[in-house]
Scaffold this motif. Structure first.
Motif, mmCIF file in Angstrom:
data_model
loop_
_atom_site.group_PDB
_atom_site.id
_atom_site.type_symbol
_atom_site.label_atom_id
_atom_site.label_comp_id
_atom_site.label_asym_id
_atom_site.label_seq_id
_atom_site.Cartn_x
_atom_site.Cartn_y
_atom_site.Cartn_z
ATOM 1 N N ILE A 29 0.848 -1.180 0.000
ATOM 2 C CA ILE A 29 0.000 0.000 0.000
ATOM 3 C C ILE A 29 0.888 1.237 0.000
ATOM 4 O O ILE A 29 2.090 1.154 0.245
ATOM 5 C CB ILE A 29 -0.966 0.021 1.206
ATOM 6 C CG1 ILE A 29 -0.190 0.265 2.511
ATOM 7 C CG2 ILE A 29 -1.774 -1.260 1.288
ATOM 8 C CD1 ILE A 29 -1.090 0.612 3.678
ATOM 9 N N GLU A 31 0.752 5.876 -1.054
ATOM 10 C CA GLU A 31 0.252 6.909 -1.951
ATOM 11 C C GLU A 31 0.818 6.718 -3.358
ATOM 12 O O GLU A 31 1.817 6.018 -3.555
ATOM 13 C CB GLU A 31 0.644 8.291 -1.428
ATOM 14 C CG GLU A 31 0.010 8.657 -0.100
ATOM 15 C CD GLU A 31 0.421 10.041 0.368
ATOM 16 O OE1 GLU A 31 1.214 10.699 -0.340
ATOM 17 O OE2 GLU A 31 -0.049 10.471 1.432
ATOM 18 N N ASN A 32 0.182 7.356 -4.329
ATOM 19 C CA ASN A 32 0.736 7.368 -5.683
ATOM 20 C C ASN A 32 2.136 7.974 -5.650
ATOM 21 O O ASN A 32 2.385 8.955 -4.951
ATOM 22 C CB ASN A 32 -0.150 8.193 -6.624
ATOM 23 C CG ASN A 32 -1.487 7.534 -6.885
ATOM 24 O OD1 ASN A 32 -1.616 6.321 -6.808
ATOM 25 N ND2 ASN A 32 -2.495 8.334 -7.198
ATOM 26 N N GLU A 185 -3.191 -3.538 -8.589
ATOM 27 C CA GLU A 185 -4.551 -3.023 -8.411
ATOM 28 C C GLU A 185 -5.634 -4.038 -8.781
ATOM 29 O O GLU A 185 -6.410 -3.828 -9.730
ATOM 30 C CB GLU A 185 -4.738 -1.731 -9.215
ATOM 31 C CG GLU A 185 -3.832 -0.598 -8.754
ATOM 32 C CD GLU A 185 -4.113 0.713 -9.463
ATOM 33 O OE1 GLU A 185 -5.221 0.868 -10.011
ATOM 34 O OE2 GLU A 185 -3.224 1.586 -9.464
ATOM 35 N N HIS A 217 -4.987 0.107 -3.497
ATOM 36 C CA HIS A 217 -5.456 1.306 -2.789
ATOM 37 C C HIS A 217 -6.749 0.999 -2.037
ATOM 38 O O HIS A 217 -7.366 1.909 -1.491
ATOM 39 C CB HIS A 217 -5.722 2.438 -3.777
ATOM 40 C CG HIS A 217 -4.492 2.976 -4.439
ATOM 41 N ND1 HIS A 217 -3.615 3.821 -3.807
ATOM 42 C CD2 HIS A 217 -3.993 2.784 -5.684
ATOM 43 C CE1 HIS A 217 -2.629 4.143 -4.630
ATOM 44 N NE2 HIS A 217 -2.828 3.513 -5.779
ATOM 45 N N ILE A 264 -4.384 4.416 3.518
ATOM 46 C CA ILE A 264 -5.715 3.869 3.257
ATOM 47 C C ILE A 264 -6.584 4.011 4.498
ATOM 48 O O ILE A 264 -7.727 4.466 4.438
ATOM 49 C CB ILE A 264 -5.628 2.388 2.835
ATOM 50 C CG1 ILE A 264 -4.911 2.261 1.487
ATOM 51 C CG2 ILE A 264 -7.023 1.773 2.743
ATOM 52 C CD1 ILE A 264 -4.726 0.832 1.024
#
Length: 282
Positions: A29, A31-32, A185, A217, A264
């Motif tokens: 997990i 952030e972008n 994903e 995500h 998340i």
């Protein structure tokens, strides 16, 4: 084959990072821009001892005989399968990532006549989710419904095609005991009601000797994996995050809810706070 750990230096967002993995399920997990997909692609590289690629140094340690991992991209590629491999071989500057070419190539292999043992409990779940089986004819993929009607992938929902890809990889025995599955994903375009079943499929694969890496995500995928894992399941959650000096670091934990750097969970808790404030005065 099982990947035990990876060490990366000076590659894209990674300055110097070392991550140890579970033999079962690894959930990535972050952030972008924290390198989740980059990490999957690094693990997908060919293994020939100590490796040096481009401007970075990489060391991967693993158990067992090396077998090329299976990388499932977030983007659907089977819709574009007709003539795709021939075009990739014809043009030197073919504008597609190698991982996208690979997934089309292995998906076009012959299906087994008999359902492999690893798929006995999984295929019925997949067929329930997409409402049929996968048929490959004339370089094109179809979902064959119970009434024998064949729906081309170009006319199907994105989520069904993603589920169908897993079905096909099981029936071509590309996913089998000893496989390393890298899945980017998995929640993309999937009906939320199928998330619990998707989690059960991931757990079933890991219990049959498949090492699974998921970059996600989705709160629901991560949380369902946490609550549905058995004591015997080997699972780790890896949070990729940026330090104050913009270096990507990794925090690993056996429990999703115990991660200190958990974007998340933070987003989910923020939503709950807003719902609470909205309803507080009613």
């Amino acid at each position: 084959m099982v990947i035990n750990q990876v060490e990366i230096q000076n590659f894209t967002v990674f300055q110097n990072i070392k991550i140890e993995f579970a033999k079962g399920v690894n959930v990535l997990i972050g952030e972008n821009g924290t390198g989740k997909t980059h990490l999957l692609k690094i693990l997908n590289e060919e293994k020939t001892g100590q490796l040096t690629f481009f401007d970075y140094l990489k060391d991967v340690t693993f158990d067992g005989n090396y077998k090329k991992p299976i990388f499932i991209p977030a983007k659907d590629m089977l819709t574009h399968s007709k003539g795709f491999i021939a075009m990739s071989e014809k043009f030197s500057q073919f504008p597609f990532d190698k991982t996208l070419i690979d997934i089309v190539r292995i998906s076009q292999e012959w299906q087994l006549k008999e359902i492999p043992n690893i798929a006995q409990n999984i295929l019925p779940k997949l067929e329930t989710m997409m409402g049929g089986k996968i048929v490959y004819e004339n370089e094109e993929f179809y979902i064959e419904r119970e009434d024998r009607k064949k729906i081309p992938f170009s006319m199907e929902a994105e989520g069904f095609k993603k589920i169908g890809l897993i079905w096909q990889l099981l029936m071509t025995e590309n996913i089998t005991k000893g496989t390393v599955l890298l899945w980017d994903e998995p929640e993309s375009n999937i009906n939320p009601k199928f998330i619990p079943m998707l989690v059960e499929i991931v757990l079933e694969l890991s219990r049959n000797g498949v090492q699974v890496f998921l970059a996600t995500h989705s709160y629901f995928i991560a949380k369902y994996l946490e609550i549905r894992k058995k004591e015997s399941d080997d699972m780790l959650f890896h949070s990729l995050y940026k330090s104050q000096n913009d270096e990507v670091l990794c925090e690993s934990n056996k429990k999703f809810s115990d991660l200190k750097n958990n974007t998340i969970m933070e987003a989910f808790e923020q939503l709950l706070d807003e719902v609470y404030e909205m309803n507080k005065g009613e």
